[in-house]
Design a protein around this motif. Structure first.
Motif, short mmCIF file in Angstrom:
data_model
loop_
_atom_site.label_atom_id
_atom_site.label_comp_id
_atom_site.label_asym_id
_atom_site.label_seq_id
_atom_site.Cartn_x
_atom_site.Cartn_y
_atom_site.Cartn_z
N LEU A 1 -42.43 -19.15 -10.64
CA LEU A 1 -43.08 -19.54 -9.38
C LEU A 1 -42.06 -20.06 -8.38
CD1 LEU A 1 -46.34 -21.32 -10.60
CD2 LEU A 1 -46.17 -19.16 -9.38
N LEU A 2 -41.10 -20.83 -8.85
CA LEU A 2 -40.10 -21.41 -7.96
C LEU A 2 -39.26 -20.33 -7.28
CD1 LEU A 2 -39.39 -24.34 -7.24
CD2 LEU A 2 -37.60 -24.24 -8.98
N ALA A 3 -39.13 -19.18 -7.93
CA ALA A 3 -38.36 -18.07 -7.37
C ALA A 3 -39.23 -17.05 -6.64
CB ALA A 3 -37.60 -17.36 -8.49
N SER A 4 -40.54 -17.25 -6.61
CA SER A 4 -41.44 -16.26 -6.02
C SER A 4 -41.30 -16.21 -4.50
CB SER A 4 -42.89 -16.56 -6.40
OG SER A 4 -43.31 -17.80 -5.83
N GLU B 1 -39.35 -29.38 -6.30
CA GLU B 1 -38.82 -29.53 -4.94
C GLU B 1 -38.35 -30.96 -4.68
OE1 GLU B 1 -41.35 -25.99 -2.67
OE2 GLU B 1 -42.04 -28.08 -2.55
N ALA B 2 -39.06 -31.95 -5.24
CA ALA B 2 -38.64 -33.34 -5.06
C ALA B 2 -37.28 -33.58 -5.73
CB ALA B 2 -39.69 -34.27 -5.63
N SER C 1 -36.91 -21.02 -1.70
CA SER C 1 -36.29 -21.73 -0.59
C SER C 1 -36.30 -20.89 0.69
CB SER C 1 -34.84 -22.08 -0.94
OG SER C 1 -34.15 -22.55 0.20
N ARG C 2 -36.56 -21.54 1.81
CA ARG C 2 -36.53 -20.89 3.13
C ARG C 2 -35.20 -21.12 3.84
NH1 ARG C 2 -39.95 -18.40 0.64
NH2 ARG C 2 -41.89 -17.83 1.66
N HIS D 1 -34.64 -21.23 -7.24
CA HIS D 1 -35.27 -21.49 -5.95
C HIS D 1 -34.54 -20.83 -4.79
CE1 HIS D 1 -38.01 -23.61 -3.37
NE2 HIS D 1 -37.10 -24.39 -2.84
N GLU D 2 -33.22 -20.78 -4.86
CA GLU D 2 -32.44 -20.41 -3.68
C GLU D 2 -31.96 -18.96 -3.65
OE1 GLU D 2 -29.30 -23.24 -3.27
OE2 GLU D 2 -30.65 -24.90 -2.78
N ALA D 3 -32.16 -18.21 -4.71
CA ALA D 3 -31.57 -16.87 -4.77
C ALA D 3 -32.43 -15.78 -4.16
CB ALA D 3 -31.27 -16.51 -6.23
N THR D 4 -33.72 -16.02 -3.98
CA THR D 4 -34.65 -14.92 -3.68
C THR D 4 -34.41 -14.29 -2.31
OG1 THR D 4 -36.30 -15.97 -5.09
CG2 THR D 4 -37.08 -14.29 -3.55
N LEU D 5 -34.50 -15.05 -1.23
CA LEU D 5 -34.36 -14.45 0.10
C LEU D 5 -32.95 -13.90 0.34
CD1 LEU D 5 -36.52 -16.66 2.48
CD2 LEU D 5 -37.15 -14.69 1.08
N PRO D 6 -31.87 -14.61 -0.03
CA PRO D 6 -30.55 -14.00 0.12
C PRO D 6 -30.40 -12.72 -0.69
CG PRO D 6 -30.33 -16.37 -0.19
CD PRO D 6 -31.77 -16.02 -0.46
N GLY D 7 -31.08 -12.65 -1.83
CA GLY D 7 -31.01 -11.44 -2.64
C GLY D 7 -31.63 -10.23 -1.97
N VAL D 8 -32.60 -10.47 -1.08
CA VAL D 8 -33.26 -9.37 -0.38
C VAL D 8 -32.57 -9.07 0.95
CG1 VAL D 8 -35.40 -8.64 0.74
CG2 VAL D 8 -35.48 -9.84 -1.45
#
Length: 751
Positions: free
Chosen positions: A420-423, A661-662, A428-429, A742-749
């Motif tokens: 879920l954290l990577a979904s 996230e906290a 991360s935005r 959390h942080e890899a998803t958007l940069p990966g795309v």
């Protein structure tokens, strides 16, 4: 022509006029003829077509939007409500805040960079026209699935456009949303919010009083970009051939807008403005008709005096152009020289193009001939009002019966948390928000990824040094919830934004909204819209927060496929002392971790059902507005007493995501025990009216007493510290593992 254009229109009643090409229905055209007692001229038809478009007239939504007024809670803070360019609320110490959110959806699909950029520019001018200095922006964005090809075209351009325009203006972007769902492919949502500050006795309004006062058009020259944008792009079903509509997308110049901001502020300071209106949708048509209708009723305009970038433009094109960075002001004759001198100082072109009258007519000339002679109120205020038929979607009952109860629940909750954290919607935005300047001007106290943006008022405006106040803003919406139940979905959007403001320590004060739906000509879509408006109005009444204004965006569909109903709600709050704001997440080790609010087995429309099973069905989490109000009271009172060190609301993904996230906020781990008997429900249910807080151990008893007085459930979960998130007996993950997921998803795309 030897005969005056208006007179000729009266003499040639059978001449065909291209009303259908301009988006007007036959009965609407017939009504224009009845109002004028003759056929319209081409320029008059241009005015009525854009002013009576769905985007400008709210003809399909007015009958429902009235609930925001009839059900409005009493609020002494409300200074200006619906009907003006933006709402204004009293924030104390003689200061006021004005804020509004609007859509620029279709232009942002056709030309992502300019569509998004001019969406920012347009909402900033709405704030300027209230007499305020714009101080921050936010954006609520929705795109197709992360794995859908066109998302890779649209999202980078939209983000680039928002970043370019806002950064050039020097406005911090302090928050918002980025959501992915296949329903938005081909029809992204780009909702832009701006907030401004002003002294509460210096509000400006869009009105043209005083016969003999002059009408001044100032700012950028008028060009061919954006001609008919309001009616062509935002008031019709969006088809695949929309790329051919690129000429209807406006082109922005943020550097001119920056000059315009400073110019307007000096004009207000010099007290040389009687009334003012920005030129957004419908351009000169809108500004002249609305100013005249709200003033002494009449105006004369010489269209030959409008400064043009393209000298070949015809009157109809001038009237329909939506070129950016333009304003229209009403000025007394004695102040003309001072007004023009200030514009010249800022290198802002300004031209007197007309005069206020008391004739009750808007009269325009071109080459010495009268080409427009209409009652301005008929265009600005008296457009068609439709009571569209509506009924519950045929499959709604089956959708609600398809609950997630039958879905296989996981046994490996650690893997579920990391998944879920990577979904797409929970990752991360930072890839997006790092392109925005969140701290320019130095007054940002909280920004993404905090739950809400928070600005200090001090030093934003000259003379504000005496106040310690701050304003908080949050936007939220959930199209899946609204698809399952639009009445509850709108209330859940408000609840989350209200809660996000409260976790900072600010008291929620007022609401703006952007209502994004499919075609109003579809009875099923109109049912969704009617239910959402009813739900939002009822919730605002219960929570005591008035709707100050907003935007309706219809026709968000490609062909017959409508988006999920997506009401986006913005909430503004005020905090007496920004030094007492509550930081987001876990700021240090050795703090007590506490869950506020009750958890139930609620997974309809949840991120877990969406990510793990691609499932949408059942009902969304139950709305409990009284619990939301009590939770907000606990949070704001605890902040005033200095009890809290950190906080985070619980929403999408539930407690598990909030804990992760906290921990990620400052890299501080935590060890906790779950309060219930079902670890999966405890961690991933999306029950409402909940927040996670941390505090020094010596303050725990005071917090529990406060919660008991307000009947807010309070559970001590554990303590912060270490380099891992440990849920005893359930899962353990290092902060590094959480961050990598959390942080890899958007940069990966997007690279």
């Amino acid at each position: 022509m030897s005969v005056d254009t208006v007179k000729r229109a009266g003499q040639t009643p059978d001449e065909r006029m291209p009303f259908a090409e301009l988006g007007m229905k036959q009965d609407e055209y017939d009504r224009v003829v009845a109002i004028l007692g003759r056929r319209p001229t081409g320029s008059e038809l241009a005015i009525y077509s854009v002013m009576w478009s769905e985007h400008c007239s709210y003809k399909s939504s007015k009958v429902h939007l009235r609930q925001f007024g009839t059900k409005a809670p009493k609020s002494e803070a409300l200074l200006v409500g619906m009907g003006e360019n933006a709402g204004v609320v009293d924030i104390g110490d003689g200061w006021a805040a004005t804020f509004k959110i609007e859509s620029h959806n279709h232009p942002s699909y056709v030309e992502p960079h300019q569509g998004a950029a001019t969406g920012v520019g347009g909402i900033v001018r709405d704030i300027m026209s209230m007499g305020a200095r714009p101080v921050a922006v936010m954006d609520s964005l929705r795109f197709g699935g992360l794995d859908q090809g066109d998302t890779r075209r649209v999202l980078p351009g939209v983000v680039e456009g928002i970043s370019h325009y806002g950064n050039c203006l020097g406005l911090p972007n302090i928050g918002g949303e980025v959501v992915f769902d296949p329903c938005y492919i081909g029809n992204p949502l780009v909702n832009a919010l701006c907030v401004g500050l002003l002294r509460k006795d210096q509000i400006k309004l869009a009105t043209a009083p005083g016969p003999g006062n002059k009408v001044i058009l100032f700012g950028a020259r008028t060009g061919a970009d954006g001609i008919g944008g309001a009616s062509v792009l935002a008031s019709a079903t969006f088809e695949d051939e929309s790329q051919a509509k690129r000429p209807a997308v406006q082109v922005g110049d943020p550097f001119m807008e920056k000059l315009l901001i400073e110019c307007c502020l000096e004009l207000y300071q010099a007290d040389v403005v009687v009334g003012i209106q920005d030129l957004g949708a419908a351009g000169v048509s809108c500004a002249t008709t609305e100013l005249a209708a709200k003033g002494t009723g009449g105006m004369t305009v010489d269209l030959n005096l409008v400064p043009l970038r393209d000298p070949t433009l015809r009157p109809e094109e001038i009237l329909m152009s939506e070129s950016q960075e333009r304003m229209m002001a009403v000025v007394t004759p004695g102040d003309i020289d001072a007004f023009l001198a200030i514009c010249e100082k800022w290198d802002v072109p300004a031209t007197v193009i007309g005069e206020v009258t008391d004739t009750g007519r808007l009269v325009m000339t071109w080459d010495g001939e009268v080409i427009v002679d209409i009652p301005p109120g008929t265009a600005a205020d008296d457009g068609p009002v439709y009571e569209r038929p509506f009924h519950e979607p045929l499959g709604q009952h089956d959708l609600n019966l398809d609950t997630p109860d039958s879905l296989e629940r996981p046994s490996d909750l650690r893997t579920t948390l990391l998944q879920l954290l990577a979904s797409a919607n929970l990752s991360s935005r930072e890839w997006v928000t790092s392109q925005y300047d969140r701290y320019v001007r130095g007054n940002t106290v909280l920004a993404q990824p905090a739950d809400a943006g928070l600005l200090r008022v001090s030093e934003v405006m000259p003379g504000a040094e005496e106040t310690t106040r701050g304003i908080a803003l949050a936007t939220d919406g959930n199209g899946r919830y609204a698809k399952l139940d639009p009445y509850a979905g709108a209330q859940l959007a408000l609840s989350e934004a209200y809660r996000n403001v409260a976790v900072t320590g600010a008291t929620p004060l007022a609401v703006t909204n952007c209502l994004n739906f499919g075609s109003p000509e579809d009875p099923e879509v109109m049912w969704q819209f009617a239910e959402a408006v009813r739900g939002l109005a009822d919730a605002c009444k219960t929570l005591g927060v008035p709707v100050t204004g907003g935007n309706v965006s219809f026709y968000n569909q490609t062909g017959t496929a409508a988006i999920n109903p997506t009401p986006v709600v913005g909430v503004l709050g005020v905090i007496d002392d920004v030094a007492k704001r509550v930081r987001s997440g876990f700021p240090a080790a050795g703090l007590r971790v506490v869950l506020l609010g009750a958890t139930y087995d609620e997974f309809g429309g949840s991120e877990w059902a969406h990510v793990a099973h691609d499932h949408l069905g059942g009902l969304p989490p139950r709305v409990n507005l009284e619990a939301e109000r009590d939770l907000a009271t606990v949070l704001t009172e605890a902040a005033k007493q200095g009890l809290l060190e950190g906080s985070h609301d619980l929403s999408d993904g539930g407690l598990g995501i909030a804990l992760a996230e906290a921990c990620l906020a400052q890299g501080v781990g935590a060890t906790v025990s779950l309060p219930g008997g079902d670890a999966f429900v405890d961690l991933f249910s999306e029950s409402t009216a909940r927040a996670l807080v941390c505090l020094k151990p010596e303050h725990f008893e005071t917090l529990t007493d406060l919660c008991a007085r307000l009947d807010v459930p309070c559970y001590g979960l554990g303590e912060t510290g270490g380099d891992s998130l440990v849920v005893e007996g359930v899962l353990e993950a290092t902060v590094t593992e959480l961050r990598m997921s959390h942080e890899a998803t958007l940069p990966g795309v997007f690279g």
